[in-house]
Design an enzyme around this catalytic site. Structure first.
Site, PDB file in Angstrom:
ATOM      1  N   SER A 244      -3.728  49.785 -13.615  1.00  0.00           N
ATOM      2  CA  SER A 244      -4.139  50.608 -12.496  1.00  0.00           C
ATOM      3  C   SER A 244      -3.527  50.147 -11.174  1.00  0.00           C
ATOM      4  O   SER A 244      -2.320  50.005 -11.096  1.00  0.00           O
ATOM      5  CB  SER A 244      -5.665  50.617 -12.449  1.00  0.00           C
ATOM      6  OG  SER A 244      -6.095  51.837 -11.921  1.00  0.00           O
ATOM      7  N   LYS A 248       0.512  49.171 -10.333  1.00  0.00           N
ATOM      8  CA  LYS A 248       1.422  49.586  -9.257  1.00  0.00           C
ATOM      9  C   LYS A 248       2.104  48.332  -8.696  1.00  0.00           C
ATOM     10  O   LYS A 248       3.313  48.301  -8.476  1.00  0.00           O
ATOM     11  CB  LYS A 248       0.650  50.300  -8.135  1.00  0.00           C
ATOM     12  CG  LYS A 248      -0.296  51.425  -8.580  1.00  0.00           C
ATOM     13  CD  LYS A 248      -1.007  52.085  -7.393  1.00  0.00           C
ATOM     14  CE  LYS A 248      -2.405  52.640  -7.652  1.00  0.00           C
ATOM     15  NZ  LYS A 248      -2.592  53.791  -8.472  1.00  0.00           N
ATOM     16  N   TRP A 335      -7.150  61.369 -13.979  1.00  0.00           N
ATOM     17  CA  TRP A 335      -6.960  61.004 -12.564  1.00  0.00           C
ATOM     18  C   TRP A 335      -5.576  60.376 -12.347  1.00  0.00           C
ATOM     19  O   TRP A 335      -4.921  60.585 -11.334  1.00  0.00           O
ATOM     20  CB  TRP A 335      -8.075  60.030 -12.192  1.00  0.00           C
ATOM     21  CG  TRP A 335      -8.113  59.531 -10.783  1.00  0.00           C
ATOM     22  CD1 TRP A 335      -7.939  58.224 -10.375  1.00  0.00           C
ATOM     23  CD2 TRP A 335      -8.395  60.273  -9.593  1.00  0.00           C
ATOM     24  NE1 TRP A 335      -8.080  58.127  -9.017  1.00  0.00           N
ATOM     25  CE2 TRP A 335      -8.360  59.369  -8.517  1.00  0.00           C
ATOM     26  CE3 TRP A 335      -8.655  61.625  -9.339  1.00  0.00           C
ATOM     27  CZ2 TRP A 335      -8.583  59.760  -7.195  1.00  0.00           C
ATOM     28  CZ3 TRP A 335      -8.878  62.010  -8.012  1.00  0.00           C
ATOM     29  CH2 TRP A 335      -8.844  61.089  -6.970  1.00  0.00           C
ATOM     30  N   HIS A 385     -10.157  55.107 -18.738  1.00  0.00           N
ATOM     31  CA  HIS A 385      -9.355  54.271 -17.850  1.00  0.00           C
ATOM     32  C   HIS A 385      -9.724  52.808 -18.068  1.00  0.00           C
ATOM     33  O   HIS A 385     -10.818  52.365 -17.712  1.00  0.00           O
ATOM     34  CB  HIS A 385      -9.677  54.690 -16.408  1.00  0.00           C
ATOM     35  CG  HIS A 385      -8.885  53.962 -15.364  1.00  0.00           C
ATOM     36  ND1 HIS A 385      -7.509  54.029 -15.295  1.00  0.00           N
ATOM     37  CD2 HIS A 385      -9.266  53.166 -14.346  1.00  0.00           C
ATOM     38  CE1 HIS A 385      -7.086  53.313 -14.271  1.00  0.00           C
ATOM     39  NE2 HIS A 385      -8.143  52.772 -13.683  1.00  0.00           N
TER      40      HIS A 385
HETATM   41  C1  GCU Z   1      -8.860  54.279  -8.091  1.00  0.00           C
HETATM   42  C2  GCU Z   1      -7.580  54.700  -7.415  1.00  0.00           C
HETATM   43  C3  GCU Z   1      -6.388  54.559  -8.345  1.00  0.00           C
HETATM   44  C4  GCU Z   1      -6.355  53.171  -8.939  1.00  0.00           C
HETATM   45  C5  GCU Z   1      -7.689  52.876  -9.605  1.00  0.00           C
HETATM   46  C6  GCU Z   1      -7.819  51.460 -10.180  1.00  0.00           C
HETATM   47  O1  GCU Z   1      -9.202  55.207  -9.079  1.00  0.00           O
HETATM   48  O2  GCU Z   1      -7.740  56.008  -6.957  1.00  0.00           O
HETATM   49  O3  GCU Z   1      -5.181  54.792  -7.639  1.00  0.00           O
HETATM   50  O4  GCU Z   1      -5.285  53.041  -9.832  1.00  0.00           O
HETATM   51  O5  GCU Z   1      -8.715  53.009  -8.660  1.00  0.00           O
HETATM   52  O6  GCU Z   1      -7.203  50.524  -9.673  1.00  0.00           O
HETATM   53  O7  GCU Z   1      -8.611  51.290 -11.131  1.00  0.00           O
END
Ligand code: GCU
Length: 404
Positions: A244, A248, A335, A385
């Site tokens: 997540s 990035k 998402w 997720h």
């Molecule tokens: C939120 C956010 C995402 C990110 C995620 C996470 O949902 O909007 O961009 O990747 O958190 O880090 O679990």
């Protein structure tokens, strides 16, 4: 998660494929008026893209190398002697400290390793009491394990499923991790107490010149520095991974630091592997409003004009060439825009072709739990997720097949 009010504007995520809209992706091989046709030209000019990502999205990374003092705090056998767990403290100029857990298989002389940051403290990866309890702000806030974003004693091992340490060790790999909050706490004021402020003069970079994503990517490279100096680690087989938001950061680290031998993006979504031009799930507008510290303010100006961005995330993935890359999505995590992650992964092969290497080919999105590709891999699994046992089984197989 899908509806928030900010700046008087309601956000409702689009999950309708017919409303995604049309877009054309920038060609990674076209840099201004220059058209790249060889691997040598790509390598000479890839900085063109890195600079654009740095100036529009993730901010600069410090060029200056600091004095980094790595101290071994403790060392012991775990898992009935199958692994050695060491705790290291990294110190930067006496101004920032980070605690790193290194777990290596006893049976391997020079082990390949998975290196990644964790969200909520090293103590969450295992119940082992010798792992120091993280005492800074964490991304978790579910009582009783976390209260007011601070870890409680019961948080030991709560994220063990996300690390699958025994499985990794049994496969002959090691694991290395540190809390992202040791580099920058994940909130809008986190930079004040993290590397961007405390090391600003030492690194010669102002806090606003970079971002939380940059601070985490920088942290990954410093852990890599430590890993390069540990005898029992194979320095040429360090795989950087992240889930997540930390996925990035892992991608940004991998693009900048070519010592990482392979890169894994687990559901990194918007601002990670997913194409920003696809209006599906999270968008630039939403991410920059919820997490203003992750990217430069300039990135936010591309909301509702994504097509004008000089790049898209397939180019960040292309910057990982010619190394092995695994991008993974989850069906229950719309998402993150699984299709946007798949499409950007499929686009990578243009640059890999310069090296005579194959990508995913011209395939359609695979079904659930059906990994595709070889050097460049992709899967979408069932479930929510998360990073789970299924994901790790694929990453271990990938590491074994691609790092030999
Ligand atoms: C939120 C956010 C995402 C990110 C995620 C996470 O949902 O909007 O961009 O990747 O958190 O880090 O679990």
């Amino acid at each position: 998660n899908t509806t928030i009010m900010a700046q008087q504007k309601p956000f409702v995520a689009n999950y309708d494929e017919s409303k995604v809209g049309a877009f054309t992706l920038p060609d990674p091989l076209v840099m201004g008026s220059k058209k790249i046709t060889t691997k040598a030209e790509w390598e000479k000019n890839r900085g063109y893209w890195l600079d654009l990502f740095a100036s529009h999205m993730y901010g600069k990374l410090p060029k200056k190398k600091l004095k980094q003092v790595n101290t071994l705090i403790s060392k012991k056998e775990i898992l009935g002697g199958k692994a050695i767990q060491s705790i290291w403290k990294m110190d930067f100029e006496g101004k920032v400290q980070a605690t790193v857990v290194v777990i290596l298989p006893t049976a391997v002389k020079k082990a390949p390793v998975f290196l990644g940051l964790n969200f909520c403290g090293n103590q969450t990866i295992s119940t082992d009491e010798s792992i120091p309890m993280f005492d800074k702000y964490v991304v978790c806030n579910n009582a009783p394990d976390f209260v007011n974003y601070v870890s409680q004693p019961s948080s030991r091992g709560v994220w063990a499923t996300r690390w699958q340490i025994e499985k990794v060790i049994d496969a002959g790999f090691g694991t290395i991790t540190a809390a992202c909050g040791d580099f920058e706490e994940d909130h809008a004021n986190g930079y004040k107490n993290g590397v961007r402020t405390r090391l600003a003069s030492a690194l010669g970079l102002k806090p606003e010149e970079w971002t939380a994503m940059g601070a985490w990517a920088w942290g990954l490279s410093r852990i890599m520095d430590l890993a390069q100096n540990i005898q029992q680690i194979d320095p040429n087989k360090v795989i950087v991974h992240g889930h997540s938001r930390l996925g990035k950061a892992a991608m940004w680290a991998g693009a900048n630091d070519q010592r990482f031998a392979a890169i894994i993006s687990n559901e990194s979504g918007e601002g990670g592997a997913a194409l920003s031009r696809r209006i599906y799930g999270e968008t630039i507008w939403r991410i920059t409003n919820s997490f203003p510290h992750w990217f430069l303010p300039k990135y936010a100006t591309y909301s509702d004009r994504e097509n004008e961005l000089p790049f898209d995330q397939h180019i960040l993935l292309s910057l990982l060439s010619p190394r092995p890359v695994y991008v993974a999505s989850a069906f229950g995590d719309q998402w993150s825009d699984p299709k946007g992650e798949f499409l950007s992964t499929r686009e990578m092969e243009k640059v890999y072709a310069l090296y005579g290497k194959k990508g995913l080919g011209n395939i359609e999105m695979p079904g659930l739990n059906q990994p595709v590709g070889q050097l460049i891999r992709y899967h979408i699994r069932e479930g929510k997720h998360d990073i789970n046992e299924y994901d790790w089984e694929q990453y271990i197989k990938f590491g074994k097949e691609e790092l030999n």
